[in-house]
Design a protein around this motif. Structure first.
Motif, PDB file in Angstrom:
ATOM      1  N   GLN A  71      47.296 113.612 -18.554  1.00  0.00           N
ATOM      2  CA  GLN A  71      47.721 113.103 -17.403  1.00  0.00           C
ATOM      3  C   GLN A  71      46.811 111.858 -17.180  1.00  0.00           C
ATOM      4  OE1 GLN A  71      47.606 116.239 -14.277  1.00  0.00           O
ATOM      5  NE2 GLN A  71      49.251 116.600 -14.667  1.00  0.00           N
ATOM      6  N   LEU A  72      45.610 112.411 -16.868  1.00  0.00           N
ATOM      7  CA  LEU A  72      44.013 111.679 -17.343  1.00  0.00           C
ATOM      8  C   LEU A  72      44.817 109.640 -18.712  1.00  0.00           C
ATOM      9  CD1 LEU A  72      40.964 113.311 -16.320  1.00  0.00           C
ATOM     10  CD2 LEU A  72      42.150 111.637 -14.811  1.00  0.00           C
ATOM     11  N   LEU A  73      44.692 110.699 -18.784  1.00  0.00           N
ATOM     12  CA  LEU A  73      45.174 108.705 -20.920  1.00  0.00           C
ATOM     13  C   LEU A  73      46.022 108.033 -19.551  1.00  0.00           C
ATOM     14  CD1 LEU A  73      44.495 110.606 -23.327  1.00  0.00           C
ATOM     15  CD2 LEU A  73      43.051 109.097 -22.335  1.00  0.00           C
ATOM     16  N   SER A  74      47.694 109.354 -19.406  1.00  0.00           N
ATOM     17  CA  SER A  74      48.429 108.124 -18.468  1.00  0.00           C
ATOM     18  C   SER A  74      48.545 108.033 -17.495  1.00  0.00           C
ATOM     19  CB  SER A  74      50.171 109.056 -19.203  1.00  0.00           C
ATOM     20  OG  SER A  74      49.665 110.495 -18.191  1.00  0.00           O
ATOM     21  N   SER A  75      47.019 107.677 -16.938  1.00  0.00           N
ATOM     22  CA  SER A  75      47.428 106.759 -15.128  1.00  0.00           C
ATOM     23  C   SER A  75      46.862 105.617 -15.113  1.00  0.00           C
ATOM     24  CB  SER A  75      45.669 107.934 -14.629  1.00  0.00           C
ATOM     25  OG  SER A  75      45.650 107.841 -13.570  1.00  0.00           O
ATOM     26  N   PRO A  76      47.403 105.490 -14.383  1.00  0.00           N
ATOM     27  CA  PRO A  76      47.228 103.719 -14.305  1.00  0.00           C
ATOM     28  C   PRO A  76      45.424 103.596 -13.118  1.00  0.00           C
ATOM     29  CG  PRO A  76      49.241 103.777 -13.707  1.00  0.00           C
ATOM     30  CD  PRO A  76      49.089 105.915 -13.550  1.00  0.00           C
ATOM     31  N   SER A  77      45.367 104.837 -12.541  1.00  0.00           N
ATOM     32  CA  SER A  77      43.915 104.720 -11.873  1.00  0.00           C
ATOM     33  C   SER A  77      43.002 105.684 -12.593  1.00  0.00           C
ATOM     34  CB  SER A  77      44.368 105.886 -10.516  1.00  0.00           C
ATOM     35  OG  SER A  77      42.902 105.941 -10.289  1.00  0.00           O
ATOM     36  N   PHE A  78      42.939 105.695 -13.803  1.00  0.00           N
ATOM     37  CA  PHE A  78      42.135 106.408 -14.675  1.00  0.00           C
ATOM     38  C   PHE A  78      42.113 105.008 -15.957  1.00  0.00           C
ATOM     39  CE2 PHE A  78      40.920 108.046 -18.737  1.00  0.00           C
ATOM     40  CZ  PHE A  78      39.433 109.207 -18.229  1.00  0.00           C
ATOM     41  N   ARG A  79      42.812 104.030 -15.908  1.00  0.00           N
ATOM     42  CA  ARG A  79      42.683 103.290 -16.939  1.00  0.00           C
ATOM     43  C   ARG A  79      42.407 102.640 -16.180  1.00  0.00           C
ATOM     44  NH1 ARG A  79      48.106 104.612 -18.698  1.00  0.00           N
ATOM     45  NH2 ARG A  79      48.905 103.178 -17.703  1.00  0.00           N
ATOM     46  N   ALA A  80      41.996 102.223 -14.673  1.00  0.00           N
ATOM     47  CA  ALA A  80      40.961 101.009 -13.812  1.00  0.00           C
ATOM     48  C   ALA A  80      39.929 101.493 -13.454  1.00  0.00           C
ATOM     49  CB  ALA A  80      42.546 100.668 -12.530  1.00  0.00           C
ATOM     50  N   SER A  81      40.257 102.433 -14.039  1.00  0.00           N
ATOM     51  CA  SER A  81      38.322 103.146 -13.063  1.00  0.00           C
ATOM     52  C   SER A  81      37.936 102.955 -15.131  1.00  0.00           C
ATOM     53  CB  SER A  81      38.390 104.320 -13.115  1.00  0.00           C
ATOM     54  OG  SER A  81      39.157 104.813 -12.181  1.00  0.00           O
ATOM     55  N   LEU A  82      38.443 103.243 -15.883  1.00  0.00           N
ATOM     56  CA  LEU A  82      37.846 102.913 -17.312  1.00  0.00           C
ATOM     57  C   LEU A  82      37.713 101.350 -17.841  1.00  0.00           C
ATOM     58  CD1 LEU A  82      36.502 104.774 -19.901  1.00  0.00           C
ATOM     59  CD2 LEU A  82      38.654 103.708 -20.766  1.00  0.00           C
ATOM     60  N   LYS A  83      38.338 100.793 -16.728  1.00  0.00           N
ATOM     61  CA  LYS A  83      38.443  99.225 -17.109  1.00  0.00           C
ATOM     62  C   LYS A  83      36.683  98.977 -16.122  1.00  0.00           C
ATOM     63  CE  LYS A  83      40.600  94.763 -16.102  1.00  0.00           C
ATOM     64  NZ  LYS A  83      41.890  93.840 -16.191  1.00  0.00           N
ATOM     65  N   ALA A  84      36.984  99.251 -15.259  1.00  0.00           N
ATOM     66  CA  ALA A  84      36.027  99.235 -14.173  1.00  0.00           C
ATOM     67  C   ALA A  84      34.561  99.078 -14.871  1.00  0.00           C
ATOM     68  CB  ALA A  84      35.855  99.629 -13.039  1.00  0.00           C
ATOM     69  N   THR A  85      34.581 100.710 -15.885  1.00  0.00           N
ATOM     70  CA  THR A  85      33.226 100.903 -16.386  1.00  0.00           C
ATOM     71  C   THR A  85      32.804 100.456 -17.565  1.00  0.00           C
ATOM     72  OG1 THR A  85      33.782 103.017 -15.414  1.00  0.00           O
ATOM     73  CG2 THR A  85      32.348 102.842 -17.086  1.00  0.00           C
ATOM     74  N   VAL A  86      33.980  99.119 -18.225  1.00  0.00           N
ATOM     75  CA  VAL A  86      33.443  98.558 -18.959  1.00  0.00           C
ATOM     76  C   VAL A  86      32.912  97.680 -19.225  1.00  0.00           C
ATOM     77  CG1 VAL A  86      34.439  97.882 -21.354  1.00  0.00           C
ATOM     78  CG2 VAL A  86      34.930 100.135 -20.935  1.00  0.00           C
ATOM     79  N   LEU A  87      33.778  96.965 -17.808  1.00  0.00           N
ATOM     80  CA  LEU A  87      33.462  95.464 -17.327  1.00  0.00           C
ATOM     81  C   LEU A  87      31.989  95.522 -16.590  1.00  0.00           C
ATOM     82  CD1 LEU A  87      36.870  94.358 -15.862  1.00  0.00           C
ATOM     83  CD2 LEU A  87      35.534  93.965 -18.087  1.00  0.00           C
ATOM     84  N   PHE A  88      31.846  97.055 -15.755  1.00  0.00           N
ATOM     85  CA  PHE A  88      30.370  97.294 -15.474  1.00  0.00           C
ATOM     86  C   PHE A  88      29.017  96.951 -16.193  1.00  0.00           C
ATOM     87  CE2 PHE A  88      27.171  99.265 -13.625  1.00  0.00           C
ATOM     88  CZ  PHE A  88      26.657  98.768 -11.841  1.00  0.00           C
ATOM     89  N   VAL A  89      29.735  98.030 -17.187  1.00  0.00           N
ATOM     90  CA  VAL A  89      28.818  97.866 -18.875  1.00  0.00           C
ATOM     91  C   VAL A  89      28.113  96.823 -19.179  1.00  0.00           C
ATOM     92  CG1 VAL A  89      27.929  98.845 -20.636  1.00  0.00           C
ATOM     93  CG2 VAL A  89      28.198 100.315 -18.899  1.00  0.00           C
ATOM     94  N   LEU A  90      29.303  95.714 -19.098  1.00  0.00           N
ATOM     95  CA  LEU A  90      29.169  94.706 -19.609  1.00  0.00           C
ATOM     96  C   LEU A  90      28.737  93.284 -19.489  1.00  0.00           C
ATOM     97  CD1 LEU A  90      32.691  93.785 -21.718  1.00  0.00           C
ATOM     98  CD2 LEU A  90      30.613  94.623 -22.988  1.00  0.00           C
ATOM     99  N   TYR A  91      28.982  93.148 -17.958  1.00  0.00           N
ATOM    100  CA  TYR A  91      27.974  92.664 -16.567  1.00  0.00           C
ATOM    101  C   TYR A  91      26.327  93.088 -16.491  1.00  0.00           C
ATOM    102  CZ  TYR A  91      32.655  91.228 -14.913  1.00  0.00           C
ATOM    103  OH  TYR A  91      33.783  90.995 -14.632  1.00  0.00           O
ATOM    104  N   THR A  92      26.002  94.365 -16.519  1.00  0.00           N
ATOM    105  CA  THR A  92      24.595  94.546 -16.532  1.00  0.00           C
ATOM    106  C   THR A  92      23.739  94.796 -17.393  1.00  0.00           C
ATOM    107  OG1 THR A  92      24.887  97.632 -16.924  1.00  0.00           O
ATOM    108  CG2 THR A  92      26.080  96.261 -14.283  1.00  0.00           C
ATOM    109  N   VAL A  93      23.888  95.535 -19.108  1.00  0.00           N
ATOM    110  CA  VAL A  93      23.614  95.403 -19.827  1.00  0.00           C
ATOM    111  C   VAL A  93      22.459  94.064 -20.813  1.00  0.00           C
ATOM    112  CG1 VAL A  93      23.210  96.742 -22.211  1.00  0.00           C
ATOM    113  CG2 VAL A  93      24.094  98.140 -19.932  1.00  0.00           C
ATOM    114  N   PRO A  94      23.360  93.573 -21.202  1.00  0.00           N
ATOM    115  CA  PRO A  94      23.201  92.299 -21.582  1.00  0.00           C
ATOM    116  C   PRO A  94      22.295  91.586 -20.836  1.00  0.00           C
ATOM    117  CG  PRO A  94      25.947  92.915 -21.882  1.00  0.00           C
ATOM    118  CD  PRO A  94      24.910  93.317 -21.428  1.00  0.00           C
ATOM    119  N   ALA A  95      22.801  91.580 -19.508  1.00  0.00           N
ATOM    120  CA  ALA A  95      21.847  90.695 -18.559  1.00  0.00           C
ATOM    121  C   ALA A  95      20.831  90.149 -18.180  1.00  0.00           C
ATOM    122  CB  ALA A  95      22.374  90.365 -17.786  1.00  0.00           C
ATOM    123  N   GLY A  96      20.242  92.373 -17.427  1.00  0.00           N
ATOM    124  CA  GLY A  96      19.429  93.189 -17.232  1.00  0.00           C
ATOM    125  C   GLY A  96      18.200  93.008 -18.390  1.00  0.00           C
ATOM    126  N   VAL A  97      18.771  93.280 -19.883  1.00  0.00           N
ATOM    127  CA  VAL A  97      17.672  93.140 -21.814  1.00  0.00           C
ATOM    128  C   VAL A  97      17.049  92.131 -21.739  1.00  0.00           C
ATOM    129  CG1 VAL A  97      17.569  93.970 -23.307  1.00  0.00           C
ATOM    130  CG2 VAL A  97      19.379  95.322 -21.820  1.00  0.00           C
TER     131      VAL A  97
END
Length: 305
Positions: A71-97
């Motif tokens: 259900q999670l892998l087919s859920s648009p809400s979970f995919r949106a959460s996964l996308k937000a998480t990946v974008l958040f990591v890309l925003y914070t980790v390289p710039a912070g380091v």
């Protein structure tokens, strides 16, 4: 003297010796108990609950197998959460380091009064996530916040920093970078202090530039510390919760609904413990895969002295 030694060898060993392996296990027992209670038991309980439908108290009721995962892998809400998480990591980790590395290189210079700046750069370590998030909540306030005051001073249009889905995630990423810079800065500064100064002196004698010294001496010898910082920053970014809860609560339009906040909502708002446990297992697997790939990629990039 020789006769005494022969007599000692001839005497039977009557004293019973404690097995070495058992003795070592006794020394490790406190750590094993702590890991079992606070790490292994919650982990296996989470995996167990992810396979069941649960009641509001989190008690397993009906076995559903991998239904929560499908259900999670087919859920648009979970995919949106996964996308937000990946974008958040890309925003914070390289710039912070990169920011922490730049500040560490600056603070490593032998200049008068540099101790004040070292204290200033590491000061964010002394603030909690809650206090820092409240400060930034005021900074982003549309009416009295300094962020919009700066925008109008520069002749730019005021922004709804936390209310616009296009800017909300970046607006949360900026305080996160600010909060995490102090820790990364201190670790990198310690790594710079461990580099032998004679290497730089040899470089100056050879007439190499500062940029060449940075590329060929500093970064290779600092690579183990950088690997540690990047790994810790990645894990922390994937597990971000406090600033999301205070600044946006996952909104607007779930643009900042990262996986950890989605787990919180499913578990403690919707009381869907099974789905929340499945998300936690998927997050753990994702972090584990990313960490393993990072270590594999960095095997040839990290140089130990």
């Amino acid at each position: 003297m020789i006769a005494v030694k022969d007599r000692l060898r001839a005497e039977p060993k009557s004293r019973w010796r404690f097995p070495v392996t058992l003795e070592g296990m006794l020394y490790l027992l406190p750590s094993i108990v702590l890991f079992a209670v606070f790490l292994f038991y919650p982990m296996f309980k989470t995996i167990y609950l992810s396979l069941f439908l649960t009641d509001a108290q989190g008690n397993a009721q009906i076995f559903v197998g991998l239904e929560h995962y499908s259900q999670l892998l087919s859920s648009p809400s979970f995919r949106a959460s996964l996308k937000a998480t990946v974008l958040f990591v890309l925003y914070t980790v390289p710039a912070g380091v990169i920011l922490a590395l730049g500040l560490a290189l600056l603070a490593n210079q032998k200049l008068k009064g540099i101790g004040f700046f070292r204290t200033l750069f590491s000061s964010t370590m002394g603030m909690s996530v809650a206090a820092s998030s409240v400060i930034w909540l005021f900074i982003y306030n549309p009416a009295i916040g300094i962020a919009n005051t700066i925008m109008t001073t520069l002749g730019l249009q005021e922004m709804q920093w936390l209310l616009n889905p296009d800017t909300a995630l970046i607006s949360v990423a900026i305080p996160t970078i600010w909060m995490n810079t102090g820790f990364s800065f201190l670790i990198l500064l310690g790594g710079l202090h461990n580099i032998d100064a004679s290497l730089y002196e040899s470089g100056k004698i050879a007439g190499v530039s500062d940029f060449y010294s940075l590329r060929k001496i500093t970064l290779p010898l600092l690579s183990p510390t950088l690997l540690f910082i990047v790994t810790v920053s990645l894990i922390n970014s994937f597990q971000t919760f406090g600033q999301i809860d205070i600044l946006t609560k996952g909104g607007p339009m779930e643009s900042t609904n990262v996986i950890v906040y989605s787990i919180f909502k499913d578990a403690f708002v919707n009381f869907n413990i099974g789905s929340a446990s499945a998300q936690a297992v998927l997050l753990f697997a994702f972090i584990l895969i990313v960490t393993i790939l990072q270590f594999k990629w960095s095997e040839k990039k990290v140089h130990y002295q």
